[in-house]
Design an enzyme around this catalytic site. Structure first.
Site, PDB file in Angstrom:
ATOM      1  N   PHE A 262      -9.665   4.305   4.357  1.00  0.00           N
ATOM      2  CA  PHE A 262     -10.519   5.028   5.310  1.00  0.00           C
ATOM      3  C   PHE A 262     -11.380   4.282   5.907  1.00  0.00           C
ATOM      4  O   PHE A 262     -12.280   3.449   4.877  1.00  0.00           O
ATOM      5  CB  PHE A 262     -10.569   6.428   4.749  1.00  0.00           C
ATOM      6  CG  PHE A 262      -9.517   7.465   4.708  1.00  0.00           C
ATOM      7  CD1 PHE A 262      -8.291   7.240   4.871  1.00  0.00           C
ATOM      8  CD2 PHE A 262      -9.887   8.788   4.333  1.00  0.00           C
ATOM      9  CE1 PHE A 262      -7.361   8.198   4.786  1.00  0.00           C
ATOM     10  CE2 PHE A 262      -9.150   9.593   4.257  1.00  0.00           C
ATOM     11  CZ  PHE A 262      -7.727   9.434   4.298  1.00  0.00           C
TER      12      PHE A 262
ATOM     13  N   HIS B 238      -0.783   8.507  -5.316  1.00  0.00           N
ATOM     14  CA  HIS B 238      -2.037   7.656  -4.809  1.00  0.00           C
ATOM     15  C   HIS B 238      -3.329   7.555  -5.622  1.00  0.00           C
ATOM     16  O   HIS B 238      -3.848   8.740  -5.760  1.00  0.00           O
ATOM     17  CB  HIS B 238      -2.343   7.839  -3.400  1.00  0.00           C
ATOM     18  CG  HIS B 238      -2.948   6.907  -2.686  1.00  0.00           C
ATOM     19  ND1 HIS B 238      -3.767   5.761  -3.309  1.00  0.00           N
ATOM     20  CD2 HIS B 238      -3.473   6.666  -1.400  1.00  0.00           C
ATOM     21  CE1 HIS B 238      -4.439   4.992  -2.293  1.00  0.00           C
ATOM     22  NE2 HIS B 238      -4.310   5.663  -1.225  1.00  0.00           N
TER      23      HIS B 238
ATOM     24  N   HIS C 245       0.835  -1.218  -0.037  1.00  0.00           N
ATOM     25  CA  HIS C 245      -0.071   0.048  -0.081  1.00  0.00           C
ATOM     26  C   HIS C 245       0.745   1.096   0.064  1.00  0.00           C
ATOM     27  O   HIS C 245       0.686   2.206  -0.782  1.00  0.00           O
ATOM     28  CB  HIS C 245      -1.037  -0.144   1.238  1.00  0.00           C
ATOM     29  CG  HIS C 245      -2.120   0.949   1.314  1.00  0.00           C
ATOM     30  ND1 HIS C 245      -3.063   1.140   0.197  1.00  0.00           N
ATOM     31  CD2 HIS C 245      -2.246   2.041   2.269  1.00  0.00           C
ATOM     32  CE1 HIS C 245      -3.526   2.104   0.528  1.00  0.00           C
ATOM     33  NE2 HIS C 245      -3.367   2.695   1.674  1.00  0.00           N
TER      34      HIS C 245
ATOM     35  N   LYS D  13       3.428   3.782  -5.743  1.00  0.00           N
ATOM     36  CA  LYS D  13       2.923   5.094  -5.409  1.00  0.00           C
ATOM     37  C   LYS D  13       4.198   6.214  -5.101  1.00  0.00           C
ATOM     38  O   LYS D  13       3.936   7.357  -5.249  1.00  0.00           O
ATOM     39  CB  LYS D  13       2.132   5.118  -3.859  1.00  0.00           C
ATOM     40  CG  LYS D  13       0.819   4.401  -4.069  1.00  0.00           C
ATOM     41  CD  LYS D  13       0.283   4.454  -2.757  1.00  0.00           C
ATOM     42  CE  LYS D  13      -1.278   3.683  -2.785  1.00  0.00           C
ATOM     43  NZ  LYS D  13      -1.107   2.236  -2.954  1.00  0.00           N
TER      44      LYS D  13
END
Length: 412
Positions: free
Chosen positions: A399, A340, A303, A335
């Protein structure tokens, strides 16, 4: 016995290029797609940088008269889908349409259209709001328009789970095919929200890098001097098929989807739990689903957003799952080059994991000049690395504490 699911096509629109090949070339060369924002005046903002898609012409992918009906994230999805179908050679006909589905998500959806139409409402009244505003901006319109344009009549679903969105989309597609609901599915995600309001929102959260004077060096996962993520945009779409269905039509088989893991932190609206519990459970779940030992994994496309807390938590989680093997793994964050892609990140990065196996190359983590002492794994710094990647994992955390992990391997 569960049906096996394979990847037969990849399509990409990214800050590194429009198309899978230019995007892959940019990743392998370690090129950054981050630059100063060109679409609007950022002089009143603390952040002036993002990873925009340059040179994209919607009318190359949709009839000019149709362009204004749909927001940019829908255009990106249609373009990436067209590329993915071309690379897979999958043709949707009257005979197979009912067995071909679409699962494409977006984390935020049509924010440019929201801003435009709110401006029209505020300045000129309700009659100036476009009749295409709602159908052109809602998150499921990527799946809807792709289905309409391709004729795919199987499952038609949109996912929305923040930055895990398109990993969940591919996971859902994997499950649908494995359980027999479809033989082939167009899956992934798309995002295009480099606009004033989202930039202001993420800036207010202090989630973004403010390295405005050095855009190319701003996204620096696991580096001691990281200061937040960089907003990106684009689309990553893959074609998934049942193995025998793909073999029967002579499809190019790029890899096999081996496992899916999902979890929730149940902790905080935007921050991960510091012990990495949710990420650990997602990765372990994917390995269990794939019936693999941790030592089987060669590469993790992480991530890796370059947030101060998130990077440390992911490193802890990888150590928690892989133990001693964590230091043998290659772990990189693309990334660092693309920024992102938010809801499109998972689908895009799943495609990168597949391509790493196909090409025998692991993309690097650029800008890792001063590694944080707490981040001590092999992050493939600066330069791409040739490697025989037999099994790759990709992580997506969003999130709300939502986590998704996918495992893909070379076909037997």
């Amino acid at each position: 016995m569960a049906r096996r699911v394979v990847v037969t096509g990849v399509g990409m629109v990214s800050p590194l290029g429009i198309g899978t090949e230019p995007t892959w070339d940019g990743l392998v060369s370690g090129r950054s797609g981050v630059s100063t924002i060109t679409r609007f005046d950022t002089s009143d903002y603390s952040v002036h940088i993002a990873a925009e898609v340059d040179g994209f012409e919607p009318s190359d992918w949709i009839e000019p008269k149709e362009v204004k009906k749909f927001d940019l994230f829908v255009h990106y999805a249609l373009a990436a889908t067209t590329m993915a179908l071309e690379s897979s050679g999958l043709e949707i006909t009257d005979e197979n349409a009912n067995r071909v589905g679409v699962v494409i998500g977006s984390g935020i959806g049509g924010f440019p259209a929201i801003e435009r139409n709110y401006g029209a409402l505020r300045d000129r009244g309700p009659r100036r709001v476009s009749p295409f505003f709602i159908p052109g901006a809602i998150i499921n319109m990527c799946s809807g328009l792709v289905s309409i344009r391709t004729g795919a009549k199987g499952p038609n679903v949109a996912t929305c789970s923040a930055c895990s969105t398109s990993a969940h989309a591919i996971g859902d597609a994997f499950l649908y095919i494995r359980q027999g609901y479809a033989d082939a599915i167009i899956a992934g995600g798309s995002e295009a929200v480099i606009t004033p309001t989202p930039l202001a929102g993420f800036s207010s959260m202090r989630a973004l890098s403010t390295r405005n004077d050095e855009p190319e060096r701003a996204s620096r996962p696991w580096d001691r001097d990281r200061d937040g993520f960089v907003m990106g945009e684009g689309s990553g779409i893959v074609i998934l098929e049942e193995l025998e269905y793909a073999r029967k039509r002579g499809a190019p088989i790029l890899g096999e989807v081996l496992g899916l893991g999902m979890s929730s932190d149940a902790f905080h609206i935007s921050a991960p739990s510091e012990d990495g519990d949710g990420a650990i459970r997602a990765m372990r779940g994917a390995l269990d689903d794939a019936s693999l030992n941790p030592e089987a994994v060669d590469y993790i496309n992480a991530h890796g957003t370059a947030t101060p807390t998130g990077d440390i938590v992911e490193t802890k989680a990888i150590k928690g799952v892989f133990a001693d093997h964590a230091h043998e793994l290659m772990v990189s964050s693309t990334k660092s080059m693309t920024g992102h892609l938010l809801g499109a990140a998972g689908g895009f990065e799943f495609g990168i994991a597949v391509l790493s196996m196909v090409h025998g190359v692991v993309p690097p983590t650029i800008n890792l000049d001063n590694p944080d002492p707490e981040n001590d794994l092999d992050y493939v710094p600066h330069t791409a690395r040739e490697a025989d990647v037999k099994v790759a994992m990709t992580n997506s955390f969003g999130f709300g504490g939502t986590n998704a992990c996918l495992v893909v391997g070379k076909i037997d």
